[in-house]
Design a protein around this motif. Sequence first.
Motif, PDB file in Angstrom:
ATOM      1  N   UNK A   1      -9.230   3.058  10.297  1.00 24.10           N
ATOM      2  CA  UNK A   1      -9.550   4.479   9.501  1.00 24.10           C
ATOM      3  C   UNK A   1      -9.541   4.255   8.088  1.00 24.10           C
ATOM      4  N   UNK A   2     -10.847   4.889   7.525  1.00 24.21           N
ATOM      5  CA  UNK A   2     -11.052   4.773   6.106  1.00 24.21           C
ATOM      6  C   UNK A   2     -10.473   5.868   5.471  1.00 24.21           C
ATOM      7  N   UNK A   3     -10.597   5.574   3.880  1.00 25.46           N
ATOM      8  CA  UNK A   3     -10.206   6.638   3.108  1.00 25.46           C
ATOM      9  C   UNK A   3     -11.319   7.420   2.469  1.00 25.46           C
ATOM     10  N   UNK A   4     -12.606   7.292   3.201  1.00 22.29           N
ATOM     11  CA  UNK A   4     -13.638   8.237   2.657  1.00 22.29           C
ATOM     12  C   UNK A   4     -13.601   9.646   2.878  1.00 22.29           C
ATOM     13  N   UNK A   5     -13.592  10.273   1.704  1.00 20.75           N
ATOM     14  CA  UNK A   5     -13.349  11.829   1.676  1.00 20.75           C
ATOM     15  C   UNK A   5     -11.924  12.354   1.876  1.00 20.75           C
ATOM     16  N   UNK A   6     -10.994  11.464   2.051  1.00 18.06           N
ATOM     17  CA  UNK A   6      -9.549  11.853   1.958  1.00 18.06           C
ATOM     18  C   UNK A   6      -9.058  12.127   0.478  1.00 18.06           C
ATOM     19  N   UNK A   7      -7.996  13.046   0.498  1.00 22.35           N
ATOM     20  CA  UNK A   7      -7.250  13.299  -0.989  1.00 22.35           C
ATOM     21  C   UNK A   7      -6.089  12.534  -0.827  1.00 22.35           C
ATOM     22  N   UNK A   8      -5.970  12.041  -2.077  1.00 21.28           N
ATOM     23  CA  UNK A   8      -4.685  11.031  -2.366  1.00 21.28           C
ATOM     24  C   UNK A   8      -4.146  11.565  -3.688  1.00 21.28           C
ATOM     25  N   UNK A   9      -2.795  11.673  -3.565  1.00 25.85           N
ATOM     26  CA  UNK A   9      -2.091  11.912  -5.065  1.00 25.85           C
ATOM     27  C   UNK A   9      -1.038  10.649  -5.258  1.00 25.85           C
ATOM     28  N   UNK A  10      -1.335   9.979  -6.259  1.00 23.90           N
ATOM     29  CA  UNK A  10      -0.415   8.824  -6.470  1.00 23.90           C
ATOM     30  C   UNK A  10       0.414   9.040  -7.892  1.00 23.90           C
ATOM     31  N   UNK A  11       1.828   8.724  -7.665  1.00 22.32           N
ATOM     32  CA  UNK A  11       2.538   8.758  -8.738  1.00 22.32           C
ATOM     33  C   UNK A  11       2.661   7.355  -9.357  1.00 22.32           C
ATOM     34  N   UNK A  12       3.062   7.573 -10.631  1.00 18.80           N
ATOM     35  CA  UNK A  12       2.735   6.241 -11.459  1.00 18.80           C
ATOM     36  C   UNK A  12       1.599   5.346 -11.433  1.00 18.80           C
ATOM     37  N   UNK A  13       0.606   6.459 -11.475  1.00 19.03           N
ATOM     38  CA  UNK A  13      -0.852   6.113 -11.492  1.00 19.03           C
ATOM     39  C   UNK A  13      -1.539   5.574 -12.676  1.00 19.03           C
ATOM     40  N   UNK A  14      -0.885   5.426 -13.651  1.00 16.94           N
ATOM     41  CA  UNK A  14      -1.465   5.249 -15.040  1.00 16.94           C
ATOM     42  C   UNK A  14      -1.337   3.778 -15.145  1.00 16.94           C
ATOM     43  N   UNK A  15      -0.714   2.791 -14.669  1.00 20.15           N
ATOM     44  CA  UNK A  15      -0.588   1.460 -14.690  1.00 20.15           C
ATOM     45  C   UNK A  15       0.128   0.866 -13.534  1.00 20.15           C
ATOM     46  N   UNK A  16      -0.148  -0.495 -13.761  1.00 19.58           N
ATOM     47  CA  UNK A  16       0.289  -1.498 -12.650  1.00 19.58           C
ATOM     48  C   UNK A  16      -0.033  -1.183 -11.449  1.00 19.58           C
ATOM     49  N   UNK A  17       0.879  -1.212 -10.359  1.00 21.04           N
ATOM     50  CA  UNK A  17       0.519  -0.952  -8.870  1.00 21.04           C
ATOM     51  C   UNK A  17      -0.080   0.470  -8.657  1.00 21.04           C
ATOM     52  N   UNK A  18       0.424   1.396  -9.093  1.00 19.56           N
ATOM     53  CA  UNK A  18      -0.018   2.693  -8.907  1.00 19.56           C
ATOM     54  C   UNK A  18      -1.435   2.688  -9.340  1.00 19.56           C
ATOM     55  N   UNK A  19      -1.788   2.411 -10.627  1.00 25.30           N
ATOM     56  CA  UNK A  19      -3.298   2.349 -11.212  1.00 25.30           C
ATOM     57  C   UNK A  19      -4.104   1.483 -10.321  1.00 25.30           C
ATOM     58  N   UNK A  20      -3.790   0.345  -9.698  1.00 27.44           N
ATOM     59  CA  UNK A  20      -4.589  -0.427  -8.779  1.00 27.44           C
ATOM     60  C   UNK A  20      -4.771   0.174  -7.602  1.00 27.44           C
ATOM     61  N   UNK A  21      -3.791   0.866  -6.831  1.00 24.74           N
ATOM     62  CA  UNK A  21      -4.092   1.637  -5.691  1.00 24.74           C
ATOM     63  C   UNK A  21      -4.884   2.589  -5.911  1.00 24.74           C
ATOM     64  N   UNK A  22      -4.807   3.250  -6.681  1.00 21.78           N
ATOM     65  CA  UNK A  22      -5.650   4.505  -7.167  1.00 21.78           C
ATOM     66  C   UNK A  22      -7.133   3.909  -7.085  1.00 21.78           C
ATOM     67  N   UNK A  23      -7.429   2.903  -7.811  1.00 19.67           N
ATOM     68  CA  UNK A  23      -8.582   2.227  -7.987  1.00 19.67           C
ATOM     69  C   UNK A  23      -9.257   1.625  -6.875  1.00 19.67           C
ATOM     70  N   UNK A  24      -8.426   1.188  -5.952  1.00 19.05           N
ATOM     71  CA  UNK A  24      -8.697   0.540  -4.475  1.00 19.05           C
ATOM     72  C   UNK A  24      -9.226   1.752  -3.938  1.00 19.05           C
ATOM     73  N   UNK A  25      -8.446   2.794  -3.821  1.00 18.33           N
ATOM     74  CA  UNK A  25      -8.805   3.899  -2.883  1.00 18.33           C
ATOM     75  C   UNK A  25     -10.124   4.799  -3.287  1.00 18.33           C
ATOM     76  N   UNK A  26     -10.242   4.677  -4.871  1.00 21.82           N
ATOM     77  CA  UNK A  26     -11.498   5.184  -5.307  1.00 21.82           C
ATOM     78  C   UNK A  26     -12.680   4.434  -4.841  1.00 21.82           C
ATOM     79  N   UNK A  27     -12.583   3.104  -4.757  1.00 26.02           N
ATOM     80  CA  UNK A  27     -13.467   2.301  -4.173  1.00 26.02           C
ATOM     81  C   UNK A  27     -13.760   2.589  -2.652  1.00 26.02           C
TER      82      UNK A  27
END
Length: 74
Positions: free
Chosen positions: A1-27
């Motif tokens: 299962x991929x993440x293309x087209x999925x909607x994701x809300x990440x807390x702590x998304x401005x730095x660290x693991x949260x930011x990296x997770x957000x970037x990974x999902x965006x890619x």
Amino acid sequence: MGFEGKRVFITGGSAGIGREAALLLARQGAHVVVCARRQGPLDETVEALKAAGSPSQKFGSVAADVVDRAAMQA
């Protein structure tokens, strides 16, 4: 299962693991909204998400403290 087209809300998304997770999902094609307490770092993260993703994806941010129930309800 991929993440293309999925909607994701990440807390702590401005730095660290949260930011990296957000970037990974965006890619991987997800639409991503990040949440953190300070708007400045959130703005920087949203710009990084736009650079990592495609023009068809949507990115946004919410400045709030997740332990503040009233802020989260607003």
